[in-house]
Motif scaffolding. Sequence first.
Motif, PDB file in Angstrom:
ATOM      1  N   LEU A 222     -12.555  51.843   4.540  1.00  0.00           N
ATOM      2  CA  LEU A 222     -11.511  52.821   4.310  1.00  0.00           C
ATOM      3  C   LEU A 222     -10.485  52.717   5.436  1.00  0.00           C
ATOM      4  O   LEU A 222     -10.817  52.314   6.550  1.00  0.00           O
ATOM      5  CB  LEU A 222     -12.092  54.238   4.223  1.00  0.00           C
ATOM      6  CG  LEU A 222     -12.661  54.634   2.853  1.00  0.00           C
ATOM      7  CD1 LEU A 222     -13.961  53.910   2.562  1.00  0.00           C
ATOM      8  CD2 LEU A 222     -12.882  56.149   2.771  1.00  0.00           C
ATOM      9  N   ASP A 366     -15.619  56.504  -7.238  1.00  0.00           N
ATOM     10  CA  ASP A 366     -15.235  56.845  -5.877  1.00  0.00           C
ATOM     11  C   ASP A 366     -14.898  58.328  -5.769  1.00  0.00           C
ATOM     12  O   ASP A 366     -14.631  59.001  -6.772  1.00  0.00           O
ATOM     13  CB  ASP A 366     -14.036  55.995  -5.447  1.00  0.00           C
ATOM     14  CG  ASP A 366     -14.394  54.519  -5.384  1.00  0.00           C
ATOM     15  OD1 ASP A 366     -15.476  54.208  -4.854  1.00  0.00           O
ATOM     16  OD2 ASP A 366     -13.606  53.692  -5.864  1.00  0.00           O
ATOM     17  N   ILE A 368     -13.036  61.586  -3.226  1.00  0.00           N
ATOM     18  CA  ILE A 368     -12.124  62.007  -2.156  1.00  0.00           C
ATOM     19  C   ILE A 368     -12.355  63.485  -1.898  1.00  0.00           C
ATOM     20  O   ILE A 368     -12.583  64.264  -2.823  1.00  0.00           O
ATOM     21  CB  ILE A 368     -10.645  61.775  -2.546  1.00  0.00           C
ATOM     22  CG1 ILE A 368     -10.360  60.269  -2.691  1.00  0.00           C
ATOM     23  CG2 ILE A 368      -9.704  62.381  -1.506  1.00  0.00           C
ATOM     24  CD1 ILE A 368      -8.955  59.975  -3.178  1.00  0.00           C
ATOM     25  N   GLN A 400     -18.021  56.307   2.826  1.00  0.00           N
ATOM     26  CA  GLN A 400     -17.355  55.724   1.664  1.00  0.00           C
ATOM     27  C   GLN A 400     -16.611  56.762   0.823  1.00  0.00           C
ATOM     28  O   GLN A 400     -16.047  56.426  -0.211  1.00  0.00           O
ATOM     29  CB  GLN A 400     -18.380  54.990   0.800  1.00  0.00           C
ATOM     30  CG  GLN A 400     -18.842  53.672   1.398  1.00  0.00           C
ATOM     31  CD  GLN A 400     -17.723  52.644   1.477  1.00  0.00           C
ATOM     32  OE1 GLN A 400     -17.223  52.161   0.473  1.00  0.00           O
ATOM     33  NE2 GLN A 400     -17.309  52.310   2.691  1.00  0.00           N
ATOM     34  N   GLY A 402     -13.425  59.217   0.581  1.00  0.00           N
ATOM     35  CA  GLY A 402     -12.111  59.379   1.195  1.00  0.00           C
ATOM     36  C   GLY A 402     -11.899  60.781   1.717  1.00  0.00           C
ATOM     37  O   GLY A 402     -12.579  61.731   1.314  1.00  0.00           O
ATOM     38  N   TYR A 421      -7.481  59.040   4.671  1.00  0.00           N
ATOM     39  CA  TYR A 421      -8.471  58.012   5.015  1.00  0.00           C
ATOM     40  C   TYR A 421      -9.093  57.574   3.702  1.00  0.00           C
ATOM     41  O   TYR A 421     -10.006  58.225   3.177  1.00  0.00           O
ATOM     42  CB  TYR A 421      -9.508  58.611   5.967  1.00  0.00           C
ATOM     43  CG  TYR A 421     -10.620  57.668   6.369  1.00  0.00           C
ATOM     44  CD1 TYR A 421     -10.355  56.516   7.113  1.00  0.00           C
ATOM     45  CD2 TYR A 421     -11.936  57.936   6.019  1.00  0.00           C
ATOM     46  CE1 TYR A 421     -11.379  55.660   7.487  1.00  0.00           C
ATOM     47  CE2 TYR A 421     -12.974  57.091   6.394  1.00  0.00           C
ATOM     48  CZ  TYR A 421     -12.685  55.958   7.126  1.00  0.00           C
ATOM     49  OH  TYR A 421     -13.699  55.109   7.492  1.00  0.00           O
ATOM     50  N   LEU A 422      -8.547  56.497   3.130  1.00  0.00           N
ATOM     51  CA  LEU A 422      -8.873  56.134   1.756  1.00  0.00           C
ATOM     52  C   LEU A 422      -9.146  54.637   1.628  1.00  0.00           C
ATOM     53  O   LEU A 422      -8.816  53.834   2.507  1.00  0.00           O
ATOM     54  CB  LEU A 422      -7.711  56.495   0.817  1.00  0.00           C
ATOM     55  CG  LEU A 422      -7.280  57.963   0.730  1.00  0.00           C
ATOM     56  CD1 LEU A 422      -6.084  58.096  -0.201  1.00  0.00           C
ATOM     57  CD2 LEU A 422      -8.423  58.837   0.257  1.00  0.00           C
ATOM     58  N   LEU A 423      -9.725  54.272   0.492  1.00  0.00           N
ATOM     59  CA  LEU A 423      -9.851  52.864   0.144  1.00  0.00           C
ATOM     60  C   LEU A 423      -8.458  52.250  -0.036  1.00  0.00           C
ATOM     61  O   LEU A 423      -7.500  52.940  -0.418  1.00  0.00           O
ATOM     62  CB  LEU A 423     -10.647  52.715  -1.149  1.00  0.00           C
ATOM     63  CG  LEU A 423     -12.139  53.072  -1.082  1.00  0.00           C
ATOM     64  CD1 LEU A 423     -12.711  53.203  -2.488  1.00  0.00           C
ATOM     65  CD2 LEU A 423     -12.906  52.018  -0.289  1.00  0.00           C
ATOM     66  N   GLU A 424      -8.376  50.959   0.215  1.00  0.00           N
ATOM     67  CA  GLU A 424      -7.078  50.284   0.122  1.00  0.00           C
ATOM     68  C   GLU A 424      -6.452  50.442  -1.263  1.00  0.00           C
ATOM     69  O   GLU A 424      -5.249  50.641  -1.401  1.00  0.00           O
ATOM     70  CB  GLU A 424      -7.240  48.810   0.466  1.00  0.00           C
ATOM     71  CG  GLU A 424      -5.928  48.051   0.536  1.00  0.00           C
ATOM     72  CD  GLU A 424      -6.091  46.626   1.020  1.00  0.00           C
ATOM     73  OE1 GLU A 424      -5.067  45.961   1.266  1.00  0.00           O
ATOM     74  OE2 GLU A 424      -7.252  46.170   1.143  1.00  0.00           O
ATOM     75  N   HIS A 426      -6.695  52.905  -3.286  1.00  0.00           N
ATOM     76  CA  HIS A 426      -6.134  54.246  -3.432  1.00  0.00           C
ATOM     77  C   HIS A 426      -4.834  54.376  -2.652  1.00  0.00           C
ATOM     78  O   HIS A 426      -3.885  55.028  -3.116  1.00  0.00           O
ATOM     79  CB  HIS A 426      -7.141  55.294  -2.968  1.00  0.00           C
ATOM     80  CG  HIS A 426      -8.337  55.393  -3.850  1.00  0.00           C
ATOM     81  ND1 HIS A 426      -9.587  55.770  -3.391  1.00  0.00           N
ATOM     82  CD2 HIS A 426      -8.501  55.158  -5.186  1.00  0.00           C
ATOM     83  CE1 HIS A 426     -10.443  55.767  -4.391  1.00  0.00           C
ATOM     84  NE2 HIS A 426      -9.814  55.391  -5.485  1.00  0.00           N
TER      85      HIS A 426
END
Length: 448
Positions: A222, A366, A368, A400, A402, A421-424, A426
């Motif tokens: 992340l 996923d 968040i 894992q 977000g 603070y997220l996955l690419e 997202h």
Amino acid sequence: MDSYGTNFSVSIKQKDVVVAALPVQNHWLPMSNLDLLLPELDVGVFFCYKKSDFYTENVNLLKKSLAQALSPFYPLAGEIVQNIHGEPELLCNSRGVDFIHAYADVMLKDIDLHHPDDSVKTKFVPVKKSGVFSVQVTELNCGGLVIGCKFDHRVADAYSMNMFLVAWAEISKSEAISTVPSFRRSMLNPRRPLLIDSLYDTLFVPLSSLPPPNPSVPTNPLISRIYYVKSEAINNLQSISSLNGNPKRSKLVSLTAYLWRLMSECEDGSKTCRMGVVVDGRKRLDKLSLPMENYFGNILSIPYGQVVSDQLRDMPLSQVTTLVDDFINVATTEDHFRGLIDWVELKRPKQAVAKIYTKIEENDGDAIVVSSGQRFPVESVDFGWGKPRFGSYMFPWGGQTGYVMPMPSAKSNGDWIVYMYLLEKHLEIVETKGSEVFHPLNSTYLDF
């Protein structure tokens, strides 16, 4: 902005340990049941100030006022140890706070705050090696100043840390602190007999019941980013969210719904898309004889919703906000927080965690979590040389799930600063399909 915004050196001028001006007698302070829901996590926060003269005097003032602030906020000067049951407990032993005085060969306007993993994370926010709380004060070559802090989330939530930061600033200006903290853990004692609802088994899960991590399954890193959102965009989302006969939604619920629907566009259509919201229980528990507004510790719950991605992306925003309101509402009562305290008591000493931080079911997509930072007191963290020009929390916690935290802009014009603070994948959808709402933070916007 060129790479100089992240490629600059930071040198340490001095390291000290600041102890409370009036040390307390050594004693143990138990964690509340709500503290015990937090795993071992450190949270960062930092503030940027424009040119300020007399650095040495400023740093000495910060040390002196920190020592004074640690007297009423004495747990921050202690340590966390395990008790005989293996649970964390606060040892209030006046260990002190690690204090770093540093220098960065960069101008404030050149720091790339949009990419804080590279420009802030290890340069202006200290790595907390021991204790509960640590501070780094960094001079910049333009005369600016950055104050970064790191604290153990098991001891304090953002509300509590905001309380401390304001008190520290007030003391530095020789003012009386506006809020005296309370560490009265009995205010969060479980009921007798315990009253348990099956709801908590859907929101929280004992760590011991989770399958062990599979090292053969790759995990995607992340990434942290910081954006600004104009007040007009926030108001527009709120208006759209309140269409079709819906009541007027809050701005936070509207932004959460917008993010949730954006996120669904990245997911496998058959998987659920999960969104959680951090709910502060202080107002819900404020019916006690003693008010909770000065309680220092964690009073949080994280309800969440999940919808199959294909369904979510086809919903109008007003319908998505209804879903957000529905899952938040289960955690907005005194009974919810009393029941959560009882549920943790039933599971002790086994540690539990919010279920949204885990992937248990095969179709779990996923997730968040959105945390409300609207009480972030950026204007109040004035140590005597002016208000910060920018401030933000930073929470690259390593999991894992977000994390998103909207906060008010230091401009006080209704704009928001949003730490993500997220996955690419997202972040890519945020910066493409969400570009009319989320703008990469830059020095032009901040007027550095």
